[in-house]
Design an enzyme around this catalytic site. Structure first.
Site, PDB file in Angstrom:
ATOM      1  N   GLU A 310       0.893  -1.106   0.100  1.00  0.00           N
ATOM      2  CA  GLU A 310      -0.120  -0.052   0.082  1.00  0.00           C
ATOM      3  C   GLU A 310       0.880   1.198   0.122  1.00  0.00           C
ATOM      4  OE1 GLU A 310      -2.814  -0.536   3.290  1.00  0.00           O
ATOM      5  OE2 GLU A 310      -4.082  -1.654   1.795  1.00  0.00           O
ATOM      6  N   ASP A 384      -8.356  -9.007   4.439  1.00  0.00           N
ATOM      7  CA  ASP A 384      -8.267  -7.751   5.069  1.00  0.00           C
ATOM      8  C   ASP A 384      -8.979  -7.922   6.394  1.00  0.00           C
ATOM      9  OD1 ASP A 384      -7.222  -5.566   6.356  1.00  0.00           O
ATOM     10  OD2 ASP A 384      -7.456  -4.362   4.777  1.00  0.00           O
ATOM     11  N   GLU A 412     -12.103  -1.912  12.623  1.00  0.00           N
ATOM     12  CA  GLU A 412     -12.251  -1.334  11.405  1.00  0.00           C
ATOM     13  C   GLU A 412     -13.458  -1.720  10.686  1.00  0.00           C
ATOM     14  OE1 GLU A 412      -8.727  -1.656   9.154  1.00  0.00           O
ATOM     15  OE2 GLU A 412      -9.549  -0.462   7.658  1.00  0.00           O
TER      16      GLU A 412
HETATM   17  O1  GCW Z   1      -6.941  -2.774   6.340  1.00  0.00           O
HETATM   18  C1  GCW Z   1      -5.983  -2.026   5.896  1.00  0.00           C
HETATM   19  C2  GCW Z   1      -6.124  -0.743   6.603  1.00  0.00           C
HETATM   20  C3  GCW Z   1      -5.176   0.214   6.631  1.00  0.00           C
HETATM   21  C4  GCW Z   1      -3.972  -0.508   7.346  1.00  0.00           C
HETATM   22  C5  GCW Z   1      -3.442  -1.609   6.326  1.00  0.00           C
HETATM   23  C6  GCW Z   1      -2.527  -2.828   6.752  1.00  0.00           C
HETATM   24  C7  GCW Z   1      -2.227   0.222   8.627  1.00  0.00           C
HETATM   25  O2  GCW Z   1      -7.455  -0.059   5.957  1.00  0.00           O
HETATM   26  O3  GCW Z   1      -5.429   1.373   7.369  1.00  0.00           O
HETATM   27  O4  GCW Z   1      -2.754   0.320   7.370  1.00  0.00           O
HETATM   28  O5  GCW Z   1      -4.743  -2.595   6.294  1.00  0.00           O
HETATM   29  O6  GCW Z   1      -2.746  -3.494   7.551  1.00  0.00           O
HETATM   30  O7  GCW Z   1      -1.276  -2.198   6.533  1.00  0.00           O
END
Ligand code: GCW
Length: 724
Positions: A310, A384, A412
């Site tokens: 990311e 995720d 989240e």
């Molecule tokens: O799920 C995603 C989240 C991000 C997070 C990423 C990760 C810290 O939306 O906010 O970043 O995973 O786990 O690296």
């Protein structure tokens, strides 16, 4: 004199009562209110007539204080702790090396099972008298034994015949804070970061101590303070000094501090031109940096790293790979016995294969190539942290690499801190999953605790749900997720039922009339959120950026694998992601037994159906409903489950203070509103493809699809701030 005594007693009683009534949640599961009419009160008082506590180190002094405070508050009387172990001692808290032979003889073999952190709580007979003993090989073990003993008393367990030997099954039991240096918390829903960087190192907030106590009470022994989307400044001397101040507080509670290392730090704060892990000056920079840190923090834990994920920098920026990157940091840390925790949460914008397959494809070929002090941290599922995911296939595929579990405690994707969702149920499901890696019974728990592959080092991490909110976690029941995470990290074989039971009793009351229904509510809450958000294997259909609320229609993001439409693939024919051989073939990453089971829609557990299959709207489910009706009915069921939670809570009113009761009622009502929102928005949207009526029993949406699509939340909490 007499009247003075009376006054003191009077105030003591008042303060005990206030404590018992304090409903703000700050005390977590550690509230030491005076024990309610307990059948064991007499027993506890007898055992505490004469207490010997071996307090010859800082950690033991802290443990003694904890014990004294706890006992005095619970028993409503002050206690004398003797300096000497003598023949009157009724409670002995001491390490093995301080015990007299007559005691040692009766328990000596037990010490072999304790390792460095385990403890014994046992009633023994000394000269015909019953004595309660808390013992261990180390200070750490004593600390954990003290917290456990207090917990047992708080939850009213008889100690008269107790013989408890407990030791953690996992080495690193860690919280990952996604806290930024400006005190915002990525995906945090409980206020700001606890770490007040501006006032550190001088100002030690009482919260740091209470946070450490809470962690120690459940066996958490490591914390990573900073966001994995890291800022290199944390590695500069100014911040290291502040980190040192926190480490000094945490040390007495057996907690090691880790930091997130931004891979490009040598450039950003080191003035180098590259961060190439194979460049000698880069290695030297990290070696020096690590030695600077250990000079200040001799028991520093190591680095947690998110690299080439990311947008974060990493070894691939220089044509190198994860092994090169992780091993370079491992080389710097290994003289000090520090660890690298390297995250496997990777998926690339340059790779158009199924996102669910990418981490496995990238990491499994590296099995056996990481240095001994590297752990690879894998999220519980391959996408995720969704309300339900099948276990990550990497857990069944890397025999020579210690894999560390990453759970998300912060909610989240499960309703922020407004929804009551008991996550240990999710954690348990993952840990109990069978990978079949070495035949039947090769559960994820056995991979994680190292027993399947004989790993030398093991770990479990949870993304923290803690912030500056008065009750730490926003929702009072979110405390149970912190608690349950710690308990499972200590013992991945514990049941969610046991954990809920322990937590309710320690937090509220041991009265069965309260405990049983509330436990039932907690244990069903996870399935409720699956039903009203992502039934039957749907996933990743939340709204963009803040991830608040439904957004199954979102299809305009720059990367295909960020769009919900990529995951549900609804069309006029049907819905679901085909991950069988006719689709992405992600099932091949699992053991043959699972692959076979999952490839067939008739044999796959239906909770994973649409994760692995694209099926027609009229596909017949096991219960005889069509897929469309089945989805709609699941959404409705989720709403009903939240309604039932409200009823359960209302029925429990007499056990609660006004404030405690109201707080959760208000939250449950938001949860109900949002459960309906999810149901209506998702069903209206999917209906544009299915072209079918809602089945009987499913409430008609009050708004139009356009209405739900128009909702915008620019200030939703926990939103990603700018990363650097
Ligand atoms: O799920 C995603 C989240 C991000 C997070 C990423 C990760 C810290 O939306 O906010 O970043 O995973 O786990 O690296």
């Amino acid at each position: 004199m007499k009247s003075l005594k009376f006054i003191v007693l009077f105030f003591a009683v008042i303060s005990i009562q206030l404590q018992a009534q304090s409903p703000d949640g700050y005390d977590l599961w550690l509230g030491n209110s005076a024990i309610e009419v307990s059948e064991f009160e007499k027993e506890y008082k007898t055992f505490t007539t004469s207490v010997y506590f071996q307090s010859d180190s800082e950690m033991l002094t802290v443990a003694e204080q904890e014990m004294k405070n706890g006992l005095e508050k619970m028993l409503g009387q002050s206690l004398d702790f003797t300096k000497e172990l003598n023949s009157n001692s009724t409670l002995i808290v001491a390490k093995k090396n301080a015990l007299k032979t007559e005691i040692l003889n009766s328990i000596s073999s037990d010490f072999d099972k304790l390792g460095e952190e385990g403890f014994i709580i046992k009633t023994i007979k000394v000269k015909g008298r019953k004595v309660l003993l808390v013992s261990a090989n180390s200070d750490n073990g004593i600390l954990y034994g003290v917290f456990r003993l207090l917990h047992l008393m708080r939850t009213q367990v008889s100690l008269s015949e107790i013989n408890l030997i407990d030791a953690p099954k996992v080495d690193i039991r860690m919280l990952n804070h996604w806290d930024n240096l400006d005190r915002t918390v990525e995906r945090g829903y409980a206020g700001f970061s606890l770490w007040n960087w501006q006032k550190l190192p001088e100002y030690i907030d009482q919260r740091y101590i209470d946070y450490a106590r809470a962690n120690a009470s459940i066996g958490i022994n490591a914390v990573s303070l900073t966001n994995v989307n890291a800022n290199a400044l944390i590695l500069t001397p100014m911040y290291i000094e502040k980190v040192k101040a926190l480490a000094n507080v945490f040390r007495n509670y057996g907690i090691k501090v880790y930091l997130t290392a931004r891979f490009s730090a040598p450039i950003e704060i080191g003035g180098l031109e590259t961060a190439d892990p194979l460049n000698a000056s880069v290695q030297t920079w990290w070696n020096t940096k690590v030695s600077e840190i250990y000079k200040e923090i001799p028991d520093f834990g190591g680095f947690l790293v998110k690299a080439n994920s990311e947008g974060q920098p990493g070894p691939q920026n220089y044509g190198r790979n994860h092994v090169d990157g992780a091993n370079m940091l491992a080389t710097a840390l290994s003289p000090y016995k520090g660890n690298v925790i390297w995250r496997a949460f990777v998926y690339s914008e340059h790779d158009d294969t199924d996102r669910a397959k990418q981490a496995y494809a990238e990491f499994v070929p590296y099995d056996g190539r990481f240095k001994d002090n590297v752990l690879v941290q894998v999220k519980n599922g391959a996408i995720d942290f969704q309300p339900r995911e099948p276990f990550h296939p990497m857990f069944g595929a890397m025999e020579k690499t210690p894999l560390m579990m990453e759970f998300q405690i912060t909610q989240e994707y499960t309703g922020f801190s407004t929804h009551l969702v008991f996550l240990p149920k999710l954690f348990e499901e993952v840990l109990d999953s069978d990978t079949y890696q070495k035949g039947k019974g090769s559960t994820v728990a056995k991979v994680i605790d190292g027993s399947l592959h004989n790993n030398k080092i093991t770990g479990v991490a949870g993304v923290a749900n803690i912030g500056t909110d008065l009750n730490w976690t926003g929702h009072p029941f979110a405390q149970a997720n912190w608690y349950g995470f710690g308990r499972l990290a200590w013992d991945p074989y514990l049941s969610s039922n046991t954990i809920a039971d322990e937590w309710i009793k320690a937090t509220y009351t041991t009265n069965k009339e309260f405990v049983e229904p509330i436990k039932k509510m907690m244990l069903s809450s996870r399935e409720a959120v699956v039903n009203y958000m992502d039934p039957l294997g749907l996933h990743h259909i939340f709204d963009t950026g803040h991830h608040y609320g439904p957004g199954p229609w979102v299809n305009n993001l720059s990367r295909p694998d960020w769009n919900p439409v990529y995951y549900h693939k609804a069309d006029t024919e049907g819905i679901g992601f085909d991950r069988t051989p006719s689709g992405s073939n992600a099932t091949e990453q699992y053991a043959k037994e699972i692959e076979k089971l999952y490839n067939n829609p008739k044999t796959i557990p239906e909770e994973y159906l649409l994760w692995f299959h694209h099926l027609p709207w009229d596909y017949k489910l096991k219960n005889g409903h069509t897929l469309w009706d089945g989805i709609a009915l699941k959404y409705q069921e989720g709403v009903h489950q939240v309604e039932a939670m409200i009823t359960t809570w209302e029925n429990a009113k007499s056990f609660l203070s006004e404030e405690e009761f109201n707080e959760v009622v208000m939250l449950l009502k938001i949860q109900l509103k949002e459960a309906k929102w999810w149901r209506d928005a998702c069903l209206l949207y999917f209906q544009t493809f299915s072209q079918r009526e809602l089945p009987e029993g499913v409430e008609k949406p009050k708004e139009t699809l356009e209405y739900y699509q128009s909702l915008k939340f620019p200030f939703a909490p926990g939103i990603r701030p700018r990363w650097n």
